[in-house]
Design an enzyme around this catalytic site. Structure first.
Site, PDB file in Angstrom:
ATOM      1  N   TYR A 276       0.859  -1.199   0.000  1.00 13.00           N
ATOM      2  CA  TYR A 276       0.000   0.000   0.000  1.00 13.00           C
ATOM      3  C   TYR A 276       0.882   1.230   0.000  1.00 13.00           C
ATOM      4  O   TYR A 276       1.825   1.320   0.785  1.00 13.00           O
ATOM      5  CB  TYR A 276      -0.886   0.019   1.253  1.00 13.00           C
TER       6      TYR A 276
ATOM      7  N   GLU B 217      -0.426   4.821  -0.599  1.00 18.80           N
ATOM      8  CA  GLU B 217      -1.183   6.045  -0.883  1.00 18.80           C
ATOM      9  C   GLU B 217      -0.282   7.258  -0.675  1.00 18.80           C
ATOM     10  O   GLU B 217       0.460   7.327   0.295  1.00 18.80           O
ATOM     11  CB  GLU B 217      -2.408   6.139   0.025  1.00 18.80           C
TER      12      GLU B 217
ATOM     13  N   ASP C 246      -5.608  13.584 -25.400  1.00 18.63           N
ATOM     14  CA  ASP C 246      -5.665  12.193 -24.958  1.00 18.63           C
ATOM     15  C   ASP C 246      -4.942  11.389 -26.033  1.00 18.63           C
ATOM     16  O   ASP C 246      -5.475  11.148 -27.108  1.00 18.63           O
ATOM     17  CB  ASP C 246      -7.130  11.757 -24.819  1.00 18.63           C
TER      18      ASP C 246
ATOM     19  N   THR D 227      -3.055   6.074 -22.062  1.00 18.13           N
ATOM     20  CA  THR D 227      -2.912   4.752 -21.467  1.00 18.13           C
ATOM     21  C   THR D 227      -1.477   4.303 -21.751  1.00 18.13           C
ATOM     22  O   THR D 227      -0.747   4.952 -22.503  1.00 18.13           O
ATOM     23  CB  THR D 227      -3.901   3.740 -22.078  1.00 18.13           C
TER      24      THR D 227
ATOM     25  N   LYS E 153      -1.229   0.462 -25.194  1.00 15.75           N
ATOM     26  CA  LYS E 153      -1.548   0.352 -26.624  1.00 15.75           C
ATOM     27  C   LYS E 153      -0.233   0.386 -27.405  1.00 15.75           C
ATOM     28  O   LYS E 153       0.578  -0.514 -27.238  1.00 15.75           O
ATOM     29  CB  LYS E 153      -2.534   1.463 -27.010  1.00 15.75           C
TER      30      LYS E 153
ATOM     31  N   ARG F  55      -1.364  -2.587 -18.584  1.00 14.10           N
ATOM     32  CA  ARG F  55      -2.594  -1.803 -18.639  1.00 14.10           C
ATOM     33  C   ARG F  55      -2.512  -0.693 -17.595  1.00 14.10           C
ATOM     34  O   ARG F  55      -2.198  -0.953 -16.434  1.00 14.10           O
ATOM     35  CB  ARG F  55      -3.812  -2.669 -18.325  1.00 14.10           C
TER      36      ARG F  55
HETATM   37  N1  DSN Z   1     -11.004   0.479 -25.305  1.00 15.45           N
HETATM   38  C1  DSN Z   1     -10.161   1.492 -25.884  1.00 15.45           C
HETATM   39  C2  DSN Z   1      -9.975   1.255 -27.335  1.00 15.45           C
HETATM   40  O1  DSN Z   1     -10.235   0.158 -27.747  1.00 15.45           O
HETATM   41  O2  DSN Z   1      -9.569   2.146 -28.058  1.00 15.45           O
HETATM   42  C3  DSN Z   1     -10.750   2.749 -25.631  1.00 15.45           C
HETATM   43  O3  DSN Z   1     -11.027   2.861 -24.273  1.00 15.45           O
END
Ligand code: DSN
Length: 429
Positions: free
Chosen positions: A51, A53, A197, A223, A226, A232
């Site tokens: 933990y 925080e 974003d 994120t 990707k 993730r």
């Molecule tokens: N799920 C993501 C995507 O597939 O682009 C977006 O949140």
């Protein structure tokens, strides 16, 4: 023998099936990738026990000396990767990163302006079914019907009408470069903050294969799983920190707070509690990998492969939104092929090709049916496939679309795909 087999045979079988699925099928979901074994080891490490925080050097728990080192490493590597002055590596996801950015810059009922979900935007950019469209007054812009690209005259017109406090650029199904500089001009004209974003192209940006938002946007979210090929998770960055101009002061001193302080507070305690330290360690590993020179080759190959798929599809009379791609994303309108996105996704799945159905701009079908599919090249590029394989993959896609009800053909293609996948193992080497 894998010890999991004795410890929990049910989970062992589930895991083996997923490994088998990933190894033997073509992963064309544009938002997915295969992490390195190092990233996975850290994501499955003892750091999950802790933990923590708070932030490094300022935690609400003892025993944080080593997780502090991991978080500092992640922050420093991320700064170097994007040329950012500020980074926050704690958001559990892109949605939570976006929520923290909104909490920082907006009050409830303030107006935001983002790309319409059906035109390539994202749920968290103002969709009525998401917090962003429920807590805030969400306006949206669309792509031009003829070009399939963002029409900046239209964005300016809507921005003047709706007077947003925050403009959002980026999305989840926009195949072209995000033109940060043009958004900045509009944001300045209407006195709005600008948020990028970059969840989809972040790996391409890190590698210098896509323009960078750092000099143009007030805040940048992403994120990490990707094109960036990490675990993730989410991140927040700023090219340059600045004083908040909307009056948030430190309670005791009355000192004007910096935006970085507001963002940190918005993530924790605003949106989240304890950070996922195992994921933060895995993020540090992924950022380290993205700083290596061969990550540039990887990002370039993602785009070469996507462009190759786009060109092959066009020769077979597929209608691509915007006519092609600059990135890893290809968005296909299947209307002229007389098949819905839903049916195409199912048939391709049976043949061992994983895609997602996707709304296309001006779609007349529901999000559960859709007129299109979105495909992407990050994962198949990670497993080493190149242009020759892209050509074969397009032939298979086309054969499936033409014969979507013929289970014999679908199962023949599945076995051909299996054979190709054996030549390009993900983890089974
Ligand atoms: N799920 C993501 C995507 O597939 O682009 C977006 O949140």
């Amino acid at each position: 023998m894998n010890p999991l087999l004795n410890q929990d045979p049910k989970l062992y079988n589930i895991l083996e099936s997923e490994i088998d699925r990933e190894e033997t099928t073509l992963e064309l979901i544009a938002s997915e990738n295969f992490t390195s074994e190092l990233v996975m080891k850290l994501a499955g490490s003892v750091m999950t026990n802790k933990y923590a925080e708070g932030y490094p050097g300022k935690r609400y728990y003892g025993g944080c000396e080593f997780v502090d080192q991991a978080e500092n490493l992640a922050r420093d590597r991320l700064k170097k990767l994007f040329g950012a002055q500020y980074t926050n590596v704690q958001p559990h996801s892109g949605s939570q990163a976006n929520m923290a950015a909104f909490l920082t810059f907006l009050n409830p009922a303030d107006t935001i302006l983002g790309l319409d979900l059906a035109h390539g935007g994202h749920l968290t950019h103002g969709s009525p079914v998401n917090f962003s469209g429920q807590i805030y007054n969400a306006a949206s812009y669309q792509v031009n019907k003829d070009t399939g690209r963002v029409d900046f005259n239209e964005v300016l017109k809507i921005a003047k009408e709706t007077k947003p406090k925050l403009i959002i650029c980026g999305g989840s199904a926009y195949p072209r470069h995000i033109e940060f500089e043009k958004y900045r001009e509009i944001a300045d004209t209407v006195n709005a903050f600008l948020m990028a974003d970059i969840a989809h192209p972040s790996g391409l940006i890190a590698a210098g294969c896509h323009p960078s938002p750092m000099a143009f946007c007030d805040v940048i979210t992403s994120t990490t799983h990707k094109t960036l090929r990490g675990p993730r998770g989410g991140i927040i960055m700023m090219g340059k920190d600045f004083e908040n101009t909307w009056g948030k002061v430190a309670p005791k001193s009355g000192r004007v707070k910096m935006v970085s302080e507001l963002l940190d507070t918005a993530v924790m305690p605003g949106v989240q509690g304890g950070p996922l330290m195992h994921i933060i360690a895995a993020k540090a590993a992924a950022f380290g990998e993205a700083l290596e020179p061969d990550f540039i080759d990887y990002a370039e190959s993602i785009i070469i492969n996507a462009k190759s798929i786009a060109e092959e599809l066009k020769t077979l009379d597929y209608n691509l939104i915007s006519g092609g791609t600059d990135t890893h994303v290809i968005l296909i309108d299947l209307t002229n092929k007389n098949i819905t996105g839903k049916t195409a996704e199912l048939a391709l799945g049976k043949a061992g090709i994983t895609v997602n159905k996707n709304m296309v701009p001006f779609d007349t079908k529901s999000p559960f049916v859709t007129s299109g599919i979105r495909i992407g090249t990050p994962a198949i590029t990670t497993r080493g496939m190149g242009v020759p394989e892209m050509k074969i993959i397009v032939k298979w896609i086309d054969e499936v679309i033409d014969n979507f009800e013929d289970d014999k053909i679908l199962s023949r293609i599945k076995s051909e795909i299996n054979n190709l996948c054996i030549e390009f193992p993900v983890y089974r080497h």
